[in-house]
Design an enzyme around this catalytic site. Sequence first.
Site, PDB file in Angstrom:
ATOM      1  N   GLY A 164      55.985  27.907  64.377  1.00 37.43           N
ATOM      2  CA  GLY A 164      55.671  26.937  63.331  1.00 37.43           C
ATOM      3  C   GLY A 164      55.394  25.534  63.828  1.00 37.43           C
ATOM      4  O   GLY A 164      55.555  24.565  63.076  1.00 37.43           O
ATOM      5  N   SER A 165      54.946  25.405  65.083  1.00 40.80           N
ATOM      6  CA  SER A 165      54.700  24.037  65.568  1.00 40.80           C
ATOM      7  C   SER A 165      53.519  23.391  64.841  1.00 40.80           C
ATOM      8  O   SER A 165      53.519  22.180  64.608  1.00 40.80           O
ATOM      9  CB  SER A 165      54.481  24.023  67.088  1.00 40.80           C
ATOM     10  N   ASN A 166      52.531  24.182  64.459  1.00 39.72           N
ATOM     11  CA  ASN A 166      51.420  23.599  63.678  1.00 39.72           C
ATOM     12  C   ASN A 166      51.883  23.198  62.285  1.00 39.72           C
ATOM     13  O   ASN A 166      51.470  22.162  61.757  1.00 39.72           O
ATOM     14  CB  ASN A 166      50.248  24.580  63.595  1.00 39.72           C
ATOM     15  N   ARG A 187      49.125  38.133  60.194  1.00 41.27           N
ATOM     16  CA  ARG A 187      48.792  39.273  59.344  1.00 41.27           C
ATOM     17  C   ARG A 187      47.341  39.123  58.899  1.00 41.27           C
ATOM     18  O   ARG A 187      46.950  38.040  58.465  1.00 41.27           O
ATOM     19  CB  ARG A 187      49.721  39.258  58.131  1.00 41.27           C
ATOM     20  N   HIS A 230      42.664  28.612  65.170  1.00 41.80           N
ATOM     21  CA  HIS A 230      42.535  29.715  66.119  1.00 41.80           C
ATOM     22  C   HIS A 230      42.476  29.143  67.540  1.00 41.80           C
ATOM     23  O   HIS A 230      41.761  28.166  67.785  1.00 41.80           O
ATOM     24  CB  HIS A 230      41.258  30.513  65.809  1.00 41.80           C
ATOM     25  N   THR A 247      36.922  33.390  55.987  1.00 38.90           N
ATOM     26  CA  THR A 247      36.110  34.280  55.155  1.00 38.90           C
ATOM     27  C   THR A 247      36.592  35.707  55.415  1.00 38.90           C
ATOM     28  O   THR A 247      37.546  35.900  56.165  1.00 38.90           O
ATOM     29  CB  THR A 247      34.616  34.132  55.503  1.00 38.90           C
ATOM     30  N   LEU A 264      37.103  38.454  60.258  1.00 39.44           N
ATOM     31  CA  LEU A 264      38.180  37.844  61.050  1.00 39.44           C
ATOM     32  C   LEU A 264      37.661  36.768  62.011  1.00 39.44           C
ATOM     33  O   LEU A 264      36.743  37.020  62.793  1.00 39.44           O
ATOM     34  CB  LEU A 264      38.898  38.939  61.846  1.00 39.44           C
ATOM     35  N   GLU A 267      45.818  21.429  69.104  1.00 37.27           N
ATOM     36  CA  GLU A 267      45.971  22.023  67.763  1.00 37.27           C
ATOM     37  C   GLU A 267      46.684  21.044  66.843  1.00 37.27           C
ATOM     38  O   GLU A 267      46.322  20.880  65.679  1.00 37.27           O
ATOM     39  CB  GLU A 267      46.772  23.330  67.845  1.00 37.27           C
TER      40      GLU A 267
END
Length: 216
Positions: free
Chosen positions: A15-17, A94, A112, A144, A147, A177
């Site tokens: 969860g750093s972002n 997921r 990403h 969208t 992937l 990021e």
Amino acid sequence: MTESLPFAVLISGRGSNMLALAGAVRSGEIRGHIVAVISDRADAAGLAAAAGRGLATRVLAPEAGEDRGAYGRRLEQALVAAGAGLVALAGFMRILDGGFARAWEGRLLNIHPSLLPAYRGLHTHRRALEAGERWHGCTVHFVTEELDAGPAVIQGRLAVRPGDDEQSLSARVQRLEHIIYPRAVGWFAAGRLAWRDGAAWLDGRRLREPVIEELP
Ligand code: GRF
């Protein structure tokens, strides 16, 4: 636009972002507030970190035999109940179904760890090193149905150093990021970033290429 954007952050791990986004809310870079941090895993370390900052957290684990569509509908309900106007995927591991992507079209962002369209999918740092890339980085894009293929908004780029390994490269990419994701969400919250005709628009201009941020 003067309102505060309610947004949700979806995580599966550290969860750093998510924390970078929470920090940008606090600093005022993002004119918004996090209405929910949702994880598909109860053991995600980011959940405790979020709760420690007073954020509402929720675990939404897939049930036995539940298919992607059914999970997506439950997630959709949780997000609507939380009042989210934007969903930021931040290490959410997921794959979401097409129905979910369509329901949130234009209000669903992902980060990403590669310079998309290069290296969709997993193990991006290893693959970039194995290919001898000179440049690597990360991308914030609208999600969208396909992937890692939605329109890119901003990319963080850095030079691969001789002697870089997966760990050193991933650490530098993560620093980027934490710069570019808050920036993109901040643009969205300010009404500067929008989705129209299947494309990303920034300040009224269609983005044919992402904005580039370079790490020295
Ligand atoms: C990040 O590298 C992001 O690019 C990828 O998953 C990782 C999540 O890291 N989608 P964190 O949980 O935000 O620390």
